[in-house]
Design a protein around this motif. Structure first.
Motif, PDB file in Angstrom:
ATOM      1  N   GLU A  34       0.701  -1.067  -0.111  1.00  0.00           N
ATOM      2  CA  GLU A  34       0.017   0.108  -0.018  1.00  0.00           C
ATOM      3  C   GLU A  34       0.693   1.194   0.065  1.00  0.00           C
ATOM      4  N   LEU A  35       1.960   1.261   0.998  1.00  0.00           N
ATOM      5  CA  LEU A  35       2.893   2.355   0.753  1.00  0.00           C
ATOM      6  C   LEU A  35       3.453   2.844  -0.572  1.00  0.00           C
ATOM      7  N   ALA A  36       4.087   1.546  -1.108  1.00  0.00           N
ATOM      8  CA  ALA A  36       4.624   1.628  -2.452  1.00  0.00           C
ATOM      9  C   ALA A  36       3.416   2.307  -3.400  1.00  0.00           C
ATOM     10  N   GLU A  37       2.478   1.790  -3.356  1.00  0.00           N
ATOM     11  CA  GLU A  37       1.376   2.050  -4.293  1.00  0.00           C
ATOM     12  C   GLU A  37       1.065   3.718  -4.198  1.00  0.00           C
ATOM     13  N   ARG A  38       0.825   4.221  -3.023  1.00  0.00           N
ATOM     14  CA  ARG A  38       0.597   5.558  -2.641  1.00  0.00           C
ATOM     15  C   ARG A  38       1.801   6.442  -3.143  1.00  0.00           C
ATOM     16  N   LEU A  39       3.065   5.978  -2.873  1.00  0.00           N
ATOM     17  CA  LEU A  39       4.164   6.867  -3.066  1.00  0.00           C
ATOM     18  C   LEU A  39       4.525   6.811  -4.565  1.00  0.00           C
TER      19      LEU A  39
ATOM     20  N   LEU B 127       3.113 -13.243  -3.811  1.00  0.00           N
ATOM     21  CA  LEU B 127       2.948 -12.802  -2.404  1.00  0.00           C
ATOM     22  C   LEU B 127       2.024 -11.850  -2.272  1.00  0.00           C
ATOM     23  N   CYS B 128       1.664 -10.746  -3.092  1.00  0.00           N
ATOM     24  CA  CYS B 128       0.866  -9.714  -3.085  1.00  0.00           C
ATOM     25  C   CYS B 128      -0.511 -10.122  -3.512  1.00  0.00           C
ATOM     26  N   ALA B 129      -1.545 -10.287  -2.803  1.00  0.00           N
ATOM     27  CA  ALA B 129      -2.917 -10.815  -3.155  1.00  0.00           C
ATOM     28  C   ALA B 129      -3.330 -10.078  -3.971  1.00  0.00           C
ATOM     29  N   PRO B 130      -4.101 -10.349  -4.878  1.00  0.00           N
ATOM     30  CA  PRO B 130      -5.024  -9.593  -6.033  1.00  0.00           C
ATOM     31  C   PRO B 130      -5.724  -8.615  -5.371  1.00  0.00           C
ATOM     32  N   ASP B 131      -6.352  -8.658  -4.119  1.00  0.00           N
ATOM     33  CA  ASP B 131      -7.168  -7.610  -3.822  1.00  0.00           C
ATOM     34  C   ASP B 131      -6.236  -6.502  -2.942  1.00  0.00           C
ATOM     35  N   TRP B 132      -4.865  -6.848  -2.810  1.00  0.00           N
ATOM     36  CA  TRP B 132      -4.261  -5.807  -2.098  1.00  0.00           C
ATOM     37  C   TRP B 132      -3.791  -4.608  -3.022  1.00  0.00           C
ATOM     38  N   PRO B 133      -3.506  -3.306  -2.340  1.00  0.00           N
ATOM     39  CA  PRO B 133      -2.981  -2.368  -3.281  1.00  0.00           C
ATOM     40  C   PRO B 133      -2.013  -2.790  -4.141  1.00  0.00           C
TER      41      PRO B 133
END
Length: 152
Positions: free
Chosen positions: A26-31, A77-83
């Motif tokens: 989420e942090l990486a997506e937002r930044l 590792l990063c689930a499809p419903d995660w950012p």
């Protein structure tokens, strides 16, 4: 001003590290930052007899298999419903987790490490140590620790 272009999220694939990896996504997506996921494997040595100096290592196929499995797990590792960050880079290494995580951070110019902490205290902390604590002390960049709220 602190610019965060590359975030590193180490994982041991435990439920504790799942929360920190999700937070890092989420942090990486937002930044708009790259997300680097790393898993460090330790060599397995097996006593080969009553003499502690006789140590047998696992066959080469074991190392290839465990590394391949780790790469596959990192890739999903990063689930499809995660950012979802724009770019995810994965790495599997062998060695001491703290040394390898910090070396990777230095090599890749990582701006921040997001790591899980089990939140152990007292005797458990003394006996088990803390990979997260060593990363905080030795890292070449800022480290954000994420405490798992689930009971351990």
């Amino acid at each position: 001003m602190l610019q965060i272009d590359r975030i590193l999220a180490p994982t041991d694939f435990s439920s504790h590290s799942e929360g920190s990896v999700r937070f890092a996504c989420e942090l990486a997506e937002r930044l708009g930052a790259e997300l680097h996921l790393i898993h460090v494997l330790s060599d397995v040595v097996v006593p080969a007899g009553p003499d502690p100096m006789l140590i047998s290592s696992m066959p080469p196929e074991y190392y290839r298999e465990i590394e391949d499995q780790s790469r596959q797990t990192l890739d999903s590792l990063c689930a499809p419903d995660w950012p979802r960050p724009a770019q995810i880079v994965t790495e599997v290494r062998w060695g001491d987790p703290v040394d390898e995580i910090n070396a990777y951070a230095t090599e890749k110019g990582i701006d921040m490490i997001v790591v899980a902490t089990h939140g152990r205290t007292g005797l458990a902390h003394v006996l088990l140590g803390s990979v997260a604590e060593r990363i905080v002390r030795e890292a070449p960049c800022p480290v954000l620790t994420i405490r798992d709220k689930k009971p351990s």
